[in-house]
Design a protein around this motif. Sequence first.
Motif, PDB file in Angstrom:
ATOM      1  N   TYR A   2       0.794  -1.216   0.000  1.00  0.00           N
ATOM      2  CA  TYR A   2       0.000   0.000   0.000  1.00  0.00           C
ATOM      3  C   TYR A   2       0.836   1.280   0.000  1.00  0.00           C
ATOM      4  O   TYR A   2       0.295   2.364   0.065  1.00  0.00           O
ATOM      5  CB  TYR A   2      -0.910   0.020   1.233  1.00  0.00           C
ATOM      6  CG  TYR A   2      -1.994  -1.028   1.212  1.00  0.00           C
ATOM      7  CD1 TYR A   2      -3.117  -0.880   0.402  1.00  0.00           C
ATOM      8  CD2 TYR A   2      -1.904  -2.164   2.011  1.00  0.00           C
ATOM      9  CE1 TYR A   2      -4.112  -1.831   0.385  1.00  0.00           C
ATOM     10  CE2 TYR A   2      -2.901  -3.126   2.001  1.00  0.00           C
ATOM     11  CZ  TYR A   2      -4.001  -2.959   1.191  1.00  0.00           C
ATOM     12  OH  TYR A   2      -4.992  -3.911   1.173  1.00  0.00           O
ATOM     13  N   PHE A 193     -16.725  -7.519  -1.087  1.00  0.00           N
ATOM     14  CA  PHE A 193     -15.564  -6.944  -0.417  1.00  0.00           C
ATOM     15  C   PHE A 193     -15.781  -6.885   1.094  1.00  0.00           C
ATOM     16  O   PHE A 193     -16.827  -6.446   1.559  1.00  0.00           O
ATOM     17  CB  PHE A 193     -15.283  -5.544  -0.957  1.00  0.00           C
ATOM     18  CG  PHE A 193     -13.993  -4.958  -0.446  1.00  0.00           C
ATOM     19  CD1 PHE A 193     -12.783  -5.408  -0.934  1.00  0.00           C
ATOM     20  CD2 PHE A 193     -13.990  -3.979   0.534  1.00  0.00           C
ATOM     21  CE1 PHE A 193     -11.589  -4.897  -0.468  1.00  0.00           C
ATOM     22  CE2 PHE A 193     -12.804  -3.461   1.013  1.00  0.00           C
ATOM     23  CZ  PHE A 193     -11.595  -3.917   0.506  1.00  0.00           C
ATOM     24  N   LEU A 195     -14.338  -5.258   4.525  1.00  0.00           N
ATOM     25  CA  LEU A 195     -13.517  -4.165   5.013  1.00  0.00           C
ATOM     26  C   LEU A 195     -13.245  -4.360   6.499  1.00  0.00           C
ATOM     27  O   LEU A 195     -14.163  -4.316   7.321  1.00  0.00           O
ATOM     28  CB  LEU A 195     -14.233  -2.829   4.769  1.00  0.00           C
ATOM     29  CG  LEU A 195     -13.458  -1.548   5.088  1.00  0.00           C
ATOM     30  CD1 LEU A 195     -12.184  -1.473   4.256  1.00  0.00           C
ATOM     31  CD2 LEU A 195     -14.334  -0.326   4.821  1.00  0.00           C
ATOM     32  N   LYS A 198      -7.339  -5.497   8.379  1.00  0.00           N
ATOM     33  CA  LYS A 198      -6.344  -6.084   7.481  1.00  0.00           C
ATOM     34  C   LYS A 198      -6.519  -5.627   6.034  1.00  0.00           C
ATOM     35  O   LYS A 198      -5.571  -5.694   5.247  1.00  0.00           O
ATOM     36  CB  LYS A 198      -6.420  -7.610   7.544  1.00  0.00           C
ATOM     37  CG  LYS A 198      -5.990  -8.194   8.889  1.00  0.00           C
ATOM     38  CD  LYS A 198      -6.053  -9.706   8.861  1.00  0.00           C
ATOM     39  CE  LYS A 198      -5.606 -10.298  10.198  1.00  0.00           C
ATOM     40  NZ  LYS A 198      -5.679 -11.786  10.203  1.00  0.00           N
ATOM     41  N   THR A 199      -7.717  -5.183   5.686  1.00  0.00           N
ATOM     42  CA  THR A 199      -7.986  -4.801   4.299  1.00  0.00           C
ATOM     43  C   THR A 199      -8.162  -3.298   4.125  1.00  0.00           C
ATOM     44  O   THR A 199      -8.616  -2.846   3.068  1.00  0.00           O
ATOM     45  CB  THR A 199      -9.240  -5.526   3.766  1.00  0.00           C
ATOM     46  OG1 THR A 199     -10.375  -5.173   4.576  1.00  0.00           O
ATOM     47  CG2 THR A 199      -9.047  -7.028   3.772  1.00  0.00           C
ATOM     48  N   ASN A 242      -9.815   2.669  -1.923  1.00  0.00           N
ATOM     49  CA  ASN A 242     -10.053   1.477  -2.725  1.00  0.00           C
ATOM     50  C   ASN A 242     -10.899   1.891  -3.919  1.00  0.00           C
ATOM     51  O   ASN A 242     -12.080   2.195  -3.772  1.00  0.00           O
ATOM     52  CB  ASN A 242     -10.788   0.409  -1.905  1.00  0.00           C
ATOM     53  CG  ASN A 242     -10.971  -0.882  -2.669  1.00  0.00           C
ATOM     54  OD1 ASN A 242     -11.061  -0.896  -3.895  1.00  0.00           O
ATOM     55  ND2 ASN A 242     -11.039  -1.995  -1.959  1.00  0.00           N
TER      56      ASN A 242
END
Length: 281
Positions: A2, A193, A195, A198-199, A242
Amino acid sequence: MYWIRQIEVLAGQKKFTNLGENGLEIEFDVPFNDKKEPDVSSVTIYNLSDATINDIKKDDYLYLNVGYKGLNNLSNILTGEIEEANTDWQGLDKATKITVSDGGKKWRTAELNKTYKAGTKASQIMQDLADVLSYEVVEIKPKNDKVYKLGKTIKGKASKSLSQLVDDTESKMFINKNRLVIRGQKEGYQTGFVLNAKTGLIGIPTLNKDESGDKTEDVAKEKDKKKNKETKKTWKVQCLLNPKIETDSIIKVESKAVNGTFRVISGKYGHDFTMELEVEV
């Protein structure tokens, strides 16, 4: 994965990027929501040459793509028409701020004058209005596809007529990247998805509570809102940017404060590569 943020702007027949030996400083503020009016965003590019600035003209299209180099997920978050481009000095830097609307020009100017025969459905008229407005249609599935038994006359601004049809059919409408969506208030895109910390989830979601007389929006008619006693609850969620999360995305949130599946009502992509989302069950 990231830490290498990738930004790409296509405007004025040129491509600008923040990476590489010719990389530029680029900032952006891109809001989105499920309301009818087109969104207005801004992209600021620093220290462009005068010749390049002159190539960025009103009514041209601008495309903004962002992502993380390590994830190879560069994706479009803004497609729209340039409303204006203004340049000024901020200390030693020359900042060119480009204002972009998502289909705003056609929204303001396009017209349709046509009479439809008895028995015409609202969705048929909506399609014609979308064509006049030059929007790509993602979905036209009004909640209550009204049949005009005596026919229907459309006259004047296409955006005004389309908004009225949306109200007549108890639906919602929004424009995203020059794409038109008309559907029931609670419907959205299934993204799969999740959320969590970790994401990309940042901090803990917080509850917003609407204590106004309108309560929830999912009611048959505007005049019936005050009769609706269920308090509208939404959550404020912050996460890493995102590009796949947008208006009407259905996402799962996992946190200490709340766990569940939510629809994204609105949000904003920020140049610090975070997102602020408003979501509801």
